[in-house]
Design a protein around this motif. Structure first.
Motif, PDB file in Angstrom:
ATOM      1  N   VAL A 227      46.122  48.986  55.222  1.00  0.00           N
ATOM      2  CA  VAL A 227      46.124  47.959  54.157  1.00  0.00           C
ATOM      3  C   VAL A 227      45.176  47.194  54.115  1.00  0.00           C
ATOM      4  CG1 VAL A 227      47.453  45.429  54.419  1.00  0.00           C
ATOM      5  CG2 VAL A 227      48.599  47.820  55.309  1.00  0.00           C
ATOM      6  N   VAL A 228      44.878  46.476  53.222  1.00  0.00           N
ATOM      7  CA  VAL A 228      43.132  45.528  52.583  1.00  0.00           C
ATOM      8  C   VAL A 228      43.552  44.856  51.266  1.00  0.00           C
ATOM      9  CG1 VAL A 228      41.076  46.154  51.335  1.00  0.00           C
ATOM     10  CG2 VAL A 228      41.717  48.334  52.571  1.00  0.00           C
ATOM     11  N   SER A 229      42.679  43.663  51.807  1.00  0.00           N
ATOM     12  CA  SER A 229      43.163  42.265  51.500  1.00  0.00           C
ATOM     13  C   SER A 229      42.142  42.212  51.702  1.00  0.00           C
ATOM     14  CB  SER A 229      44.448  41.596  52.348  1.00  0.00           C
ATOM     15  OG  SER A 229      43.410  41.682  53.636  1.00  0.00           O
ATOM     16  N   THR A 230      42.198  41.337  49.940  1.00  0.00           N
ATOM     17  CA  THR A 230      40.714  41.260  49.487  1.00  0.00           C
ATOM     18  C   THR A 230      40.625  40.124  48.521  1.00  0.00           C
ATOM     19  OG1 THR A 230      38.564  42.283  48.355  1.00  0.00           O
ATOM     20  CG2 THR A 230      40.561  42.825  48.004  1.00  0.00           C
ATOM     21  N   ILE A 231      40.518  40.187  47.717  1.00  0.00           N
ATOM     22  CA  ILE A 231      39.783  39.540  46.295  1.00  0.00           C
ATOM     23  C   ILE A 231      39.694  39.593  44.973  1.00  0.00           C
ATOM     24  CG2 ILE A 231      39.566  37.321  45.253  1.00  0.00           C
ATOM     25  CD1 ILE A 231      38.207  36.341  47.517  1.00  0.00           C
ATOM     26  N   ASN A 232      39.864  39.625  43.605  1.00  0.00           N
ATOM     27  CA  ASN A 232      40.213  40.189  42.671  1.00  0.00           C
ATOM     28  C   ASN A 232      38.716  39.996  41.925  1.00  0.00           C
ATOM     29  OD1 ASN A 232      41.279  41.704  39.729  1.00  0.00           O
ATOM     30  ND2 ASN A 232      42.443  41.043  39.659  1.00  0.00           N
ATOM     31  N   ARG A 233      38.956  40.943  41.213  1.00  0.00           N
ATOM     32  CA  ARG A 233      37.030  40.574  40.207  1.00  0.00           C
ATOM     33  C   ARG A 233      38.142  39.746  39.201  1.00  0.00           C
ATOM     34  NH1 ARG A 233      34.516  44.468  40.222  1.00  0.00           N
ATOM     35  NH2 ARG A 233      34.784  44.757  37.687  1.00  0.00           N
ATOM     36  N   SER A 234      37.845  38.605  39.356  1.00  0.00           N
ATOM     37  CA  SER A 234      38.854  37.988  37.465  1.00  0.00           C
ATOM     38  C   SER A 234      38.292  36.809  37.242  1.00  0.00           C
ATOM     39  CB  SER A 234      40.242  37.894  37.646  1.00  0.00           C
ATOM     40  OG  SER A 234      40.894  38.001  38.552  1.00  0.00           O
ATOM     41  N   MET A 235      38.511  36.253  35.939  1.00  0.00           N
ATOM     42  CA  MET A 235      37.362  34.865  36.044  1.00  0.00           C
ATOM     43  C   MET A 235      38.482  33.718  36.156  1.00  0.00           C
ATOM     44  SD  MET A 235      35.064  35.340  34.395  1.00  0.00           S
ATOM     45  CE  MET A 235      34.718  33.518  34.051  1.00  0.00           C
ATOM     46  N   ARG A 236      39.619  34.151  36.490  1.00  0.00           N
ATOM     47  CA  ARG A 236      40.722  32.891  36.920  1.00  0.00           C
ATOM     48  C   ARG A 236      40.006  33.085  38.377  1.00  0.00           C
ATOM     49  NH1 ARG A 236      47.106  33.930  38.041  1.00  0.00           N
ATOM     50  NH2 ARG A 236      47.769  31.706  39.340  1.00  0.00           N
TER      51      ARG A 236
END
Length: 315
Positions: A227-236
């Motif tokens: 299981v991996v949790s992370t942050i998307n590389r999006s402008m939001r």
């Protein structure tokens, strides 16, 4: 590569949010547990066998960044407040996916009995402890020695969590030390194989995500899970996770995250696939400012979590 995974099953995960809330009541490798410590001669032999013992998957500036605030891991109003708030939601997803994969009773008070779980980038142990309370045999791995010491001290306050073993090292070094650790007495969630690896909010801080995922794959048992949790590389994500969280709301110290280091869900799925781990399910985390709680969502545009499995045929 198309992202062909389930970004759903939110209702199933939400059923476990209440129980999750209640559950939450080396290069130089140092292992902290109640298992016997290796002798100096054993340590020397282990280092001789570990040609990668001098390498680290983490950037030096990232290590310094987290070492500077390591004293505040268990301060629910401190720099790690967002992780404390997110913990019940992360745990609900982990509980739901692992119970389904390993055919466990999700309504049991200790559904993870006999499961061996490695929490990579465990920090002060804020996720390792609830996993142990759910019955898992847990090993926490972190590259910051101060984090490990704090995690060990806090775990010892509760007999249920005092069995957690903590190791100060990186995932890559830990892979090469696996056979040595096995001889130390059931050390780490690395008993010949790992049933499950949990990597929470770490991959965006490593220097080489592909090598990091290969290390996770090497330690995962065939038919095991990651299981991996992370942050998307999006402008939001840039607007919320960096501008708002670090500069406006001051939830995190400035400079905690670098937008260029984030991975999109498609990139994460591809990297894991190349390492022999296949993503089967994803969910997003969204924050409700009215309740102050994080919820699971189909929206993976900012924070997201992925459940993946290692096939029986994977090496």
């Amino acid at each position: 590569m198309a992202l062909n995974v389930t970004i759903h099953r939110i209702l199933r995960h939400r059923r476990f949010l209440n129980s999750a809330n209640s559950t939450l009541h080396l290069t130089n490798t140092r292992c902290f547990s109640h298992a016997p410590s290796p002798s100096p001669s054993q340590s020397s032999k282990a280092n001789d066998k570990d040609p990668h013992s001098g390498s680290s998957s983490l950037k030096d500036n990232e290590l310094a960044k987290f070492a500077a605030i390591s004293d505040t891991w268990w301060d629910s109003e401190g720099p790690f407040k967002p992780l404390h708030l997110m913990n019940p939601t992360r745990l609900a997803f982990i509980r739901s996916t692992l119970c389904r994969h390993f055919k466990r009773d999700p309504y049991s008070t200790r559904p993870f009995e006999r499961l061996k779980i490695v929490d990579v980038g465990c920090g002060g142990g804020i996720l390792s402890e609830p996993l142990a309370r759910l019955g898992a045999t847990v090993t926490g791995v972190d590259a910051v020695e101060k984090n490990i010491k704090i995690a060990r001290l806090h775990a010892d306050l509760d007999p249920t969590t005092s069995t957690i073993e903590y190791c100060c090292t990186t995932a890559g070094t830990y892979t090469h030390l696996n056979s040595f650790l096995l001889s130390i007495a059931f050390s780490h969630w690395v008993y010949a194989y790992q049933d499950h690896f949990e990597c929470s909010q770490v991959i965006e801080h490593v220097a080489n995500p592909e090598e990091f995922c290969k290390s996770l794959a090497a330690l995962t048992n065939p038919d095991g899970a990651t299981v991996v949790s992370t942050i998307n590389r999006s402008m939001r994500a840039y607007a919320t996770a960096i501008v708002a969280a670090e500069y406006i709301l001051h939830w995190l110290p400035k400079g905690t995250h670098q937008w260029s280091s984030f991975l999109t869900p498609e990139e994460l799925a591809m990297i894991l696939h190349r390492a022999g781990i296949n993503v089967e399910e994803m969910a997003g985390f969204v924050y409700n400012p009215l309740t102050g709680r994080w919820l699971l969502s189909d929206d993976i545009s900012v924070n997201f979590i992925a459940f993946a499995t290692k096939s029986q045929n994977a090496i």
